[in-house]
Scaffold this motif. Structure first.
Motif, PDB file in Angstrom:
ATOM      1  N   LYS A   1       1.584 -16.693 -15.299  1.00  0.00           N
ATOM      2  CA  LYS A   1       2.564 -16.193 -16.296  1.00  0.00           C
ATOM      3  C   LYS A   1       3.926 -15.521 -15.973  1.00  0.00           C
ATOM      4  CE  LYS A   1       1.733 -12.308 -19.447  1.00  0.00           C
ATOM      5  NZ  LYS A   1       1.200 -11.178 -19.931  1.00  0.00           N
TER       6      LYS A   1
ATOM      7  N   THR B   1      -0.942  -3.301 -14.525  1.00  0.00           N
ATOM      8  CA  THR B   1      -0.974  -4.848 -13.517  1.00  0.00           C
ATOM      9  C   THR B   1       0.507  -4.847 -12.300  1.00  0.00           C
ATOM     10  OG1 THR B   1      -1.093  -5.468 -15.659  1.00  0.00           O
ATOM     11  CG2 THR B   1       0.216  -6.761 -14.183  1.00  0.00           C
TER      12      THR B   1
ATOM     13  N   GLU C   1       0.264   1.708 -23.900  1.00  0.00           N
ATOM     14  CA  GLU C   1      -0.940   2.349 -24.207  1.00  0.00           C
ATOM     15  C   GLU C   1      -1.678   3.302 -25.372  1.00  0.00           C
ATOM     16  OE1 GLU C   1      -2.799   5.857 -20.430  1.00  0.00           O
ATOM     17  OE2 GLU C   1      -3.867   3.524 -19.940  1.00  0.00           O
ATOM     18  N   GLY C   2      -1.804   2.238 -26.549  1.00  0.00           N
ATOM     19  CA  GLY C   2      -2.927   2.655 -27.372  1.00  0.00           C
ATOM     20  C   GLY C   2      -4.055   2.081 -28.167  1.00  0.00           C
TER      21      GLY C   2
ATOM     22  N   GLY D   1      -3.690  -4.842 -18.885  1.00  0.00           N
ATOM     23  CA  GLY D   1      -3.165  -4.818 -20.464  1.00  0.00           C
ATOM     24  C   GLY D   1      -4.630  -4.583 -21.546  1.00  0.00           C
TER      25      GLY D   1
ATOM     26  N   GLU E   1       2.549  -7.766 -27.735  1.00  0.00           N
ATOM     27  CA  GLU E   1       3.859  -7.954 -27.298  1.00  0.00           C
ATOM     28  C   GLU E   1       4.751  -8.307 -27.907  1.00  0.00           C
ATOM     29  OE1 GLU E   1       2.960 -10.123 -23.925  1.00  0.00           O
ATOM     30  OE2 GLU E   1       2.613 -12.126 -25.087  1.00  0.00           O
TER      31      GLU E   1
ATOM     32  N   ASN F   1       4.199  -7.156 -19.227  1.00  0.00           N
ATOM     33  CA  ASN F   1       3.017  -6.509 -17.999  1.00  0.00           C
ATOM     34  C   ASN F   1       2.826  -5.175 -18.738  1.00  0.00           C
ATOM     35  OD1 ASN F   1       3.864  -9.209 -15.567  1.00  0.00           O
ATOM     36  ND2 ASN F   1       2.177  -9.245 -16.308  1.00  0.00           N
ATOM     37  N   ASN F   2       1.803  -5.166 -17.837  1.00  0.00           N
ATOM     38  CA  ASN F   2       1.054  -3.878 -18.225  1.00  0.00           C
ATOM     39  C   ASN F   2       1.667  -2.686 -16.707  1.00  0.00           C
ATOM     40  OD1 ASN F   2      -1.279  -2.156 -17.682  1.00  0.00           O
ATOM     41  ND2 ASN F   2      -1.123  -1.740 -19.406  1.00  0.00           N
TER      42      ASN F   2
ATOM     43  N   ASN G   1       4.448  -2.895 -20.561  1.00  0.00           N
ATOM     44  CA  ASN G   1       3.979  -2.015 -21.467  1.00  0.00           C
ATOM     45  C   ASN G   1       3.508  -0.811 -20.990  1.00  0.00           C
ATOM     46  OD1 ASN G   1       2.544  -1.540 -23.483  1.00  0.00           O
ATOM     47  ND2 ASN G   1       1.985  -4.134 -23.807  1.00  0.00           N
TER      48      ASN G   1
HETATM   49  C1  LIG Z   1      -3.197  -5.352 -31.099  1.00  0.00           C
HETATM   50  C2  LIG Z   1      -2.561  -5.182 -29.706  1.00  0.00           C
HETATM   51  C3  LIG Z   1      -2.262  -4.171 -28.750  1.00  0.00           C
HETATM   52  C4  LIG Z   1      -2.519  -4.325 -27.659  1.00  0.00           C
HETATM   53  N1  LIG Z   1      -1.886  -2.925 -26.968  1.00  0.00           N
HETATM   54  C5  LIG Z   1      -1.258  -3.009 -25.404  1.00  0.00           C
HETATM   55  C6  LIG Z   1      -0.824  -1.805 -24.797  1.00  0.00           C
HETATM   56  O1  LIG Z   1      -1.334  -0.348 -25.335  1.00  0.00           O
HETATM   57  N2  LIG Z   1      -0.348  -1.956 -23.931  1.00  0.00           N
HETATM   58  C7  LIG Z   1      -1.186  -2.654 -22.835  1.00  0.00           C
HETATM   59  O2  LIG Z   1      -0.317  -2.902 -21.806  1.00  0.00           O
HETATM   60  N3  LIG Z   1      -1.179  -4.345 -23.420  1.00  0.00           N
HETATM   61  C8  LIG Z   1      -1.396  -4.215 -24.927  1.00  0.00           C
HETATM   62  N4  LIG Z   1      -1.971  -5.217 -25.378  1.00  0.00           N
HETATM   63  C9  LIG Z   1      -1.939  -6.374 -24.597  1.00  0.00           C
HETATM   64  C10 LIG Z   1       0.203  -7.073 -24.492  1.00  0.00           C
HETATM   65  O3  LIG Z   1       0.192  -7.906 -25.706  1.00  0.00           O
HETATM   66  C11 LIG Z   1       0.302  -7.891 -23.605  1.00  0.00           C
HETATM   67  O4  LIG Z   1      -1.055  -8.869 -23.395  1.00  0.00           O
HETATM   68  C12 LIG Z   1       0.008  -7.155 -22.228  1.00  0.00           C
HETATM   69  O5  LIG Z   1       0.548  -6.269 -22.405  1.00  0.00           O
HETATM   70  C13 LIG Z   1       0.091  -8.417 -20.885  1.00  0.00           C
HETATM   71  O6  LIG Z   1       0.715  -7.556 -19.803  1.00  0.00           O
HETATM   72  P1  LIG Z   1      -0.587  -7.892 -18.502  1.00  0.00           P
HETATM   73  O7  LIG Z   1      -0.766  -9.255 -18.733  1.00  0.00           O
HETATM   74  O8  LIG Z   1       0.365  -7.153 -17.314  1.00  0.00           O
HETATM   75  O9  LIG Z   1      -1.942  -7.466 -19.248  1.00  0.00           O
HETATM   76  C14 LIG Z   1      -2.010  -5.262 -26.569  1.00  0.00           C
HETATM   77  C15 LIG Z   1      -2.253  -6.531 -27.349  1.00  0.00           C
HETATM   78  C16 LIG Z   1      -2.604  -6.504 -29.302  1.00  0.00           C
HETATM   79  C17 LIG Z   1      -3.292  -7.335 -29.880  1.00  0.00           C
END
Ligand SMILES: Cc1cc2nc3c(=O)[nH]c(=O)nc-3n(C[C@H](O)[C@H](O)[C@H](O)COP(=O)(O)O)c2cc1C
Length: 410
Positions: free
Chosen positions: A66, A207, A86-87, A57, A169, A203-204, A83
């Motif tokens: 984690k 992932t 997806e921005g 993500g 998150e 989690n994304n 999560n």
């Molecule tokens: C401003 C900001 C925007 C984020 N946008 C996303 C997002 O759109 N999708 C995503 O999966 N993680 C995003 N993240 C990361 C999440 O905070 C988080 O780390 C993640 O969802 C964890 O999943 P993962 O360990 O599977 O990557 C963003 C983090 C920040 C600081």
């Protein structure tokens, strides 16, 4: 290398009915779940740890590690939150997974829930993603009807309203709880105190879509596909000035040069590469002579940038870097949630300064002011939003300073 050795996440994408339960089952779907249900939760966590799967993500945190932060023997509920916000500009991979292989996420969630002891999962889908949401919701219904869900694990599908900060998150969790999507200070991390005050794993999408394959094919197989510190493949969103923009799955050790030239078909515009953003808009920009880097988390960190969400944005020689920074700066100014003063004020002022530079009204001191605000503000805010924004602010100016100076009246 011109193509990935093997497609894993995208293997069914070419099939028009890839989103259906029938196709998923026909191609080996839902065979990992019964295996996982027969395993001890700790065994599943161990498989994920040994696979070297890292979060896809943005932050690249090791997934198994984690999961092991959930307090042992916790009596109350534990939540799994996906999560799907997806921005990150330049990133468009999760939408394909939701649209074209939604059951991979359903099965991955059911297995992950078993590992962390969760009976309820949420999928937080970006508001603009209407078709992905429809497809995923239909897949959840099919999975209930087939008995893959509803026997100890339930899934709630939640639509966001389209805010970048709700991808962070803790902002996502606030929004899911029905509050304003404002991030919270960590610690406590969500694994200790997350959604509705309960231990929560966020989690994304991508992932979690890997998880059924880890159970079926083993952690060593997955680890071998990648580098020493990150296993597997991932989906790269390649956009901008390339002949064949799109989402490409490749082992995480693929180089940026291979993604641009072999997968993306080379540079369009005037045909000469000027710069490339390797990991979504928050990643520091790389110049044309910095593309012989591997695209894994550590490879890009060592190159002074980040793998982030693997959104590769290609710029040819005709692209104006000051204009590109202005567009990025407008995005961060618009999306800052406004809680923390350094982020709220700096993103707004930096946008104003980049805009006046582009319009030929820049002031001599603007570039140093932007660098100063960026360097002093990073690390001072509740969440990593501003830390991400300074990636482009600093790198675009430091690597292409002449281009900015040429626009500022003497
Ligand atoms: C401003 C900001 C925007 C984020 N946008 C996303 C997002 O759109 N999708 C995503 O999966 N993680 C995003 N993240 C990361 C999440 O905070 C988080 O780390 C993640 O969802 C964890 O999943 P993962 O360990 O599977 O990557 C963003 C983090 C920040 C600081």
């Amino acid at each position: 290398m011109s193509a990935p050795a093997e497609k894993i996440l995208t293997r069914n994408f070419h099939r028009p009915d890839s989103h259906t339960l029938a196709t998923y089952v026909e191609t080996g779907g839902y065979t990992a779940l019964p295996k996982a249900l027969a395993m001890e939760p700790a065994q599943i966590v161990d498989v994920v740890k040994r696979s070297n799967l890292r979060g896809l993500g943005g932050a690249g945190f090791p997934t198994g590690a984690k999961w092991s932060f959930i307090p042992k023997g916790h009596a109350g509920p534990v939540y799994l939150v996906i999560n799907a916000d997806e921005g990150e500009p330049g990133t468009f991979k999760d939408r394909y997974l939701l649209e074209r292989d939604p059951h991979a996420l359903v099965e991955g969630m059911a297995i992950s829930a078993r590992a962390i002891g969760s009976a309820l999962g949420f999928v937080y889908i970006r508001g603009e993603y209407v078709q992905p949401w429809r497809r995923f919701r239909a897949a959840v219904r099919e999975a209930y009807d087939a008995g893959h869900l509803g026997r100890g694990f339930d899934v709630v599908v939640h639509q966001g309203a389209g805010a970048y900060i709700c991808g962070e998150e803790t902002g996502l969790i606030s929004s899911l709880e029905g509050k304003k999507g404002w991030p919270k200070l960590k610690p406590p991390f969500p694994a200790i105190k997350g959604a509705f005050g309960a231990p929560t794993i966020v989690n994304n999408v991508e992932t979690i879509c890997h998880v059924p394959h880890l159970v079926n094919r083993g952690p060593e197989w997955f680890a071998r596909l990648g580098t020493k510190t990150q296993g597997g493949t991932r989906m790269y969103s390649v956009s901008g000035r390339v002949r064949r923009p799109g989402v490409y799955e490749a082992p995480v050790g693929v180089t940026l040069r291979q993604l641009i030239y072999d997968f993306g078909g080379g540079v369009t515009g005037n045909g000469t590469l000027k710069a490339v953003v390797p990991g979504g808009s928050s990643a520091a920009i790389l110049t044309a002579d910095e593309i012989d880097v591997t695209m894994d988390v550590d490879g890009l960190r060592n190159a002074g940038t980040m793998a982030g969400s693997a959104g590769v944005i290609v710029m040819d020689e005709t692209v104006s870097i000051p204009e590109a920074l202005m567009v990025v700066a407008r995005f961060y100014a618009h999306e800052s949630c406004g809680q923390c003063t350094p982020c709220r004020e700096s993103t707004g002022w930096i946008y104003k300064m980049t805009e006046r530079i582009v319009e030929g009204r820049g002031r001599k001191e603007d570039l140093d002011t932007i660098l100063d605000l960026s360097k002093r503000g990073a690390g001072t805010t509740i969440c990593a939003f501003f830390d991400g924004a300074v990636g482009p602010y600093i790198s675009y100016i430091e690597k292409f300073r002449d281009e900015f100076e040429a626009l500022i009246p003497k």
